[in-house]
Design a protein around this motif. Structure first.
Motif: not given
Length: 298
Positions: A1-18, A81-90
């Motif tokens: 299992m990985k140590t970190l989850t980077v999670f990203t809430p996305a709402y109509n951000r196809a122009n920036t999420i790349e 999320i199942h990893t030890e740590l998590n961080i939100c990156i918009d």
């Protein structure tokens, strides 16, 4: 299992999420997975994520839900999320190339069950720190202590232990509303844990014209029940009387907007709420004028 989850809430951000995706592909440490919560987007976010998943450059998990707002997307993310740590990156931000490596190395060297996680820096794309950095020699702090006691300024990025953040209540949901300040959970955690301080950039922030950070008058107007909930919570939590007064003034304004005739009875600081009625009415009228001039109604 990985140590970190980077999670990203996305709402109509196809122009920036790349930008978010490409920054994760460039990470010097791959000990993470990317969890994307598509919060009811009507653009081609789904297709983009599907294509990137096929590329196989990083581990990606994808969840779609009907639009619930940022806090609703956080609720969904934390439950998955199942990893030890998590961080939100918009979905309009991205990570410096060594951010994951910095997080995991720092945590393995300094982390323990005594701490809820890590607090680090936000920077602009030209490398300037948002607000200011942490005081020299500061080992740990709570979010509230940093802003209220240490004179902190500007957004900061938190990395939380998943078991800690999931041991506190979810963000409440109010029918017809889509916003509650994320600080609610952070300040609950503050009661029991501190965060380790790392004076290192963990995210590059690009504020959008239609983002929540630049549209608070609209958020106030469209989500009065959520803001009333948060103000009642904050007026009790904070030790700053200046903050208590500000929270009460905003609470009156939000209560007027939501047509809550019981707001004095429901206030945890009734006397201060009564004293805040006149300035609260003034704030309500300012808010109404702002949304009218800016055409910020739904």
């Amino acid at each position: 299992m990985k140590t970190l989850t980077v999670f990203t809430p996305a709402y109509n951000r196809a122009n920036t999420i790349e930008k978010t995706y490409q920054s994760l592909c460039r990470q010097t440490c791959k000990d993470f997975e990317w969890l994307v919560v598509n919060d009811g987007s009507t653009d081609n976010t789904k297709d983009l994520i599907a294509g990137w998943t096929k590329e196989g450059k990083i581990n990606i998990r994808y969840i779609y839900q009907e639009n619930q707002g940022m806090h609703g997307a956080h609720n969904t993310a934390y439950k998955n999320i199942h990893t030890e740590l998590n961080i939100c990156i918009d979905s309009d931000d991205y990570m410096p190339d060594d951010a994951v490596e910095q997080i995991i190395t720092f945590w393995k060297q300094n982390g323990s069950r005594q701490y809820a996680g890590i607090i680090g820096l936000d920077i602009t794309k030209d490398g300037h720190i948002i607000g200011k950095d942490f005081p020299e020699g500061l080992k740990c702090t709570t979010v509230r202590n940093y802003y209220e006691k240490l004179g902190g300024r500007g957004d900061k990025k938190m990395v939380y232990r998943t078991d800690v953040i999931n041991s506190y209540p979810e963000y409440p949901m109010f029918e017809g509303e889509h916003y509650i300040g994320l600080s609610y959970k952070y300040h609950l955690i503050d009661e029991d844990y501190q965060l380790l301080v790392i004076n290192t950039p963990l995210v590059v922030v690009e504020y959008q014209d239609d983002g929540s950070s630049r549209g608070m008058w609209k958020q106030y107007w469209n989500n009065p029940k959520g803001f009333s909930f948060l103000r009642k919570f904050d007026m009790v939590q904070t030790t700053s009387w200046k903050r208590k007064l500000k929270d009460n003034i905003h609470y009156v304004s939000h209560s007027l907007r939501s047509r809550n005739k019981q707001f004095i009875r429901e206030s945890p600081m009734k006397f201060l709420t009564i004293l805040s009625i006149i300035p609260g009415i003034s704030l309500y009228l300012v808010n109404k004028n702002k949304v009218k001039k800016g055409k910020l109604y739904r």
